[in-house]
Design a protein around this motif. Structure first.
Motif, PDB file in Angstrom:
ATOM      1  N   SER A 114     -13.508 -15.721  33.450  1.00  0.00           N
ATOM      2  CA  SER A 114     -12.177 -15.411  32.915  1.00  0.00           C
ATOM      3  C   SER A 114     -11.432 -16.681  32.516  1.00  0.00           C
ATOM      4  O   SER A 114     -11.445 -17.680  33.238  1.00  0.00           O
ATOM      5  N   GLU A 115     -10.759 -16.615  31.372  1.00  0.00           N
ATOM      6  CA  GLU A 115      -9.919 -17.728  30.909  1.00  0.00           C
ATOM      7  C   GLU A 115      -8.494 -17.611  31.436  1.00  0.00           C
ATOM      8  O   GLU A 115      -7.758 -18.580  31.471  1.00  0.00           O
ATOM      9  N   ARG A 116      -8.099 -16.427  31.833  1.00  0.00           N
ATOM     10  CA  ARG A 116      -6.739 -16.179  32.314  1.00  0.00           C
ATOM     11  C   ARG A 116      -6.802 -15.509  33.677  1.00  0.00           C
ATOM     12  O   ARG A 116      -7.542 -14.552  33.871  1.00  0.00           O
ATOM     13  N   THR A 117      -6.011 -16.002  34.610  1.00  0.00           N
ATOM     14  CA  THR A 117      -6.029 -15.468  35.968  1.00  0.00           C
ATOM     15  C   THR A 117      -4.695 -14.857  36.382  1.00  0.00           C
ATOM     16  O   THR A 117      -4.529 -14.430  37.527  1.00  0.00           O
ATOM     17  N   THR A 118      -3.719 -14.822  35.460  1.00  0.00           N
ATOM     18  CA  THR A 118      -2.439 -14.159  35.748  1.00  0.00           C
ATOM     19  C   THR A 118      -2.005 -13.375  34.508  1.00  0.00           C
ATOM     20  O   THR A 118      -2.316 -13.753  33.379  1.00  0.00           O
ATOM     21  N   ILE A 119      -1.293 -12.285  34.737  1.00  0.00           N
ATOM     22  CA  ILE A 119      -0.708 -11.524  33.634  1.00  0.00           C
ATOM     23  C   ILE A 119       0.659 -11.012  34.064  1.00  0.00           C
ATOM     24  O   ILE A 119       0.952 -10.925  35.261  1.00  0.00           O
ATOM     25  N   ARG A 120       1.487 -10.681  33.082  1.00  0.00           N
ATOM     26  CA  ARG A 120       2.790 -10.071  33.355  1.00  0.00           C
ATOM     27  C   ARG A 120       2.689  -8.580  33.055  1.00  0.00           C
ATOM     28  O   ARG A 120       2.786  -8.159  31.907  1.00  0.00           O
ATOM     29  N   THR A 121       2.470  -7.801  34.097  1.00  0.00           N
ATOM     30  CA  THR A 121       2.324  -6.358  33.884  1.00  0.00           C
ATOM     31  C   THR A 121       3.631  -5.735  33.402  1.00  0.00           C
ATOM     32  O   THR A 121       3.604  -4.702  32.721  1.00  0.00           O
ATOM     33  N   ASP A 122       4.781  -6.340  33.728  1.00  0.00           N
ATOM     34  CA  ASP A 122       6.048  -5.790  33.256  1.00  0.00           C
ATOM     35  C   ASP A 122       6.127  -5.835  31.732  1.00  0.00           C
ATOM     36  O   ASP A 122       6.622  -4.905  31.090  1.00  0.00           O
ATOM     37  N   ARG A 123       5.609  -6.919  31.148  1.00  0.00           N
ATOM     38  CA  ARG A 123       5.602  -7.030  29.685  1.00  0.00           C
ATOM     39  C   ARG A 123       4.622  -6.019  29.071  1.00  0.00           C
ATOM     40  O   ARG A 123       4.914  -5.402  28.050  1.00  0.00           O
ATOM     41  N   ILE A 124       3.468  -5.867  29.700  1.00  0.00           N
ATOM     42  CA  ILE A 124       2.488  -4.897  29.219  1.00  0.00           C
ATOM     43  C   ILE A 124       3.075  -3.490  29.284  1.00  0.00           C
ATOM     44  O   ILE A 124       2.889  -2.669  28.373  1.00  0.00           O
ATOM     45  N   GLU A 125       3.799  -3.187  30.350  1.00  0.00           N
ATOM     46  CA  GLU A 125       4.444  -1.878  30.496  1.00  0.00           C
ATOM     47  C   GLU A 125       5.400  -1.604  29.333  1.00  0.00           C
ATOM     48  O   GLU A 125       5.444  -0.491  28.792  1.00  0.00           O
ATOM     49  N   LYS A 126       6.184  -2.599  28.943  1.00  0.00           N
ATOM     50  CA  LYS A 126       7.123  -2.421  27.841  1.00  0.00           C
ATOM     51  C   LYS A 126       6.391  -2.136  26.536  1.00  0.00           C
ATOM     52  O   LYS A 126       6.834  -1.315  25.723  1.00  0.00           O
ATOM     53  N   ILE A 127       5.271  -2.827  26.330  1.00  0.00           N
ATOM     54  CA  ILE A 127       4.489  -2.602  25.122  1.00  0.00           C
ATOM     55  C   ILE A 127       3.916  -1.189  25.114  1.00  0.00           C
ATOM     56  O   ILE A 127       3.920  -0.502  24.083  1.00  0.00           O
TER      57      ILE A 127
END
Length: 241
Positions: A114-127
């Motif tokens: 994996s190249e990314r180990t963190t995400i903002r699920t709140d932003r994904i939820e808005k999308i």
């Protein structure tokens, strides 16, 4: 013909006020007023025809006039589990398009490469919410937190489970052909790896846990394209005609 306005209101039948962000959009952007008609979606299969009963600077109250139960346009559940790319905007684009096409659940995976180990699920939820409203989907996909690959594949799941990869030394079936031979009502989980693919050890570990080795076709796809392709294949094989 007047355009219908849709707003996402979880538990809409037990509320009488739009959530803050939805109220701001209705009042400040759309300039809606008391007496205006709107449609609410609860994300669980029901639309509501409603009328604005009172509107102030920050609050938008409504009365429900009609409850409109919706019929799902595909059978079973479609769950996409995917390793996020380094550039998160590509994952956001994929999430929006998958929601428009139609799926039920999204999990981001933390894999060996994996190249990314963190995400903002709140932003994904808005999308997801924006795409649900735009495409007028009655069901909002579930968005899960970033999950370790090993934890994900060792969690029991209903239906058929697939892992897409590019290793020629491991036999792979064609996903679309396989889905066409799968009962429409059966749940489907599809794993998509990072840009460098899953490690071969991860593929073998998934197979040992009941995941079926599959290919999405002869082209080598970017991660977000592979995710979108997998959802589209599942949707086409499960849609209600």
């Amino acid at each position: 013909m007047k355009e219908e306005r849709y707003f996402y209101v979880p538990d809409a039948s037990h509320q009488n006020e739009l959530p803050k962000e939805e109220a701001q959009h209705a009042l400040r952007v759309l300039r809606m007023q008391a007496g205006d008609e709107m449609f609410l979606m609860d994300g669980c299969g029901t639309f509501y025809q409603a009328e604005i009963s009172a509107a102030s600077t920050k609050h938008c109250l409504y009365n429900i006039r009609q409850t409109l139960s919706q019929k799902k346009t595909w059978n079973g559940r479609i769950h996409l589990a995917i390793a996020p790319t380094k550039m998160m905007d590509r994952m956001e684009w994929m999430t929006e398009k998958c929601t428009e096409i139609g799926f039920d659940e999204l999990t981001f995976l933390r894999c060996q490469f994996s190249e990314r180990t963190t995400i903002r699920t709140d932003r994904i939820e808005k999308i997801v919410v924006g795409a649900v409203k735009q495409s007028r989907k009655a069901w909002k996909p579930i968005v899960n937190e970033l999950t370790k690959f090993s934890d994900f594949i060792h969690t029991p799941r209903e239906g058929r489970k697939f892992i897409a990869h590019c290793y020629d030394e491991i036999d792979r079936a064609d996903l679309f052909q396989t889905l066409q031979q799968t009962p429409q009502e059966e749940d489907v989980t599809i794993l998509i790896g990072p840009e460098g693919d899953f490690s071969i050890e991860e593929v073998r570990e998934a197979i040992s846990q009941g995941y079926e080795s599959i290919t999405l076709g002869s082209s080598r796809l970017r991660t977000e394209t592979a995710g979108l392709m997998a959802v589209a294949m599942a949707q086409l094989s499960k849609r209600n005609v």
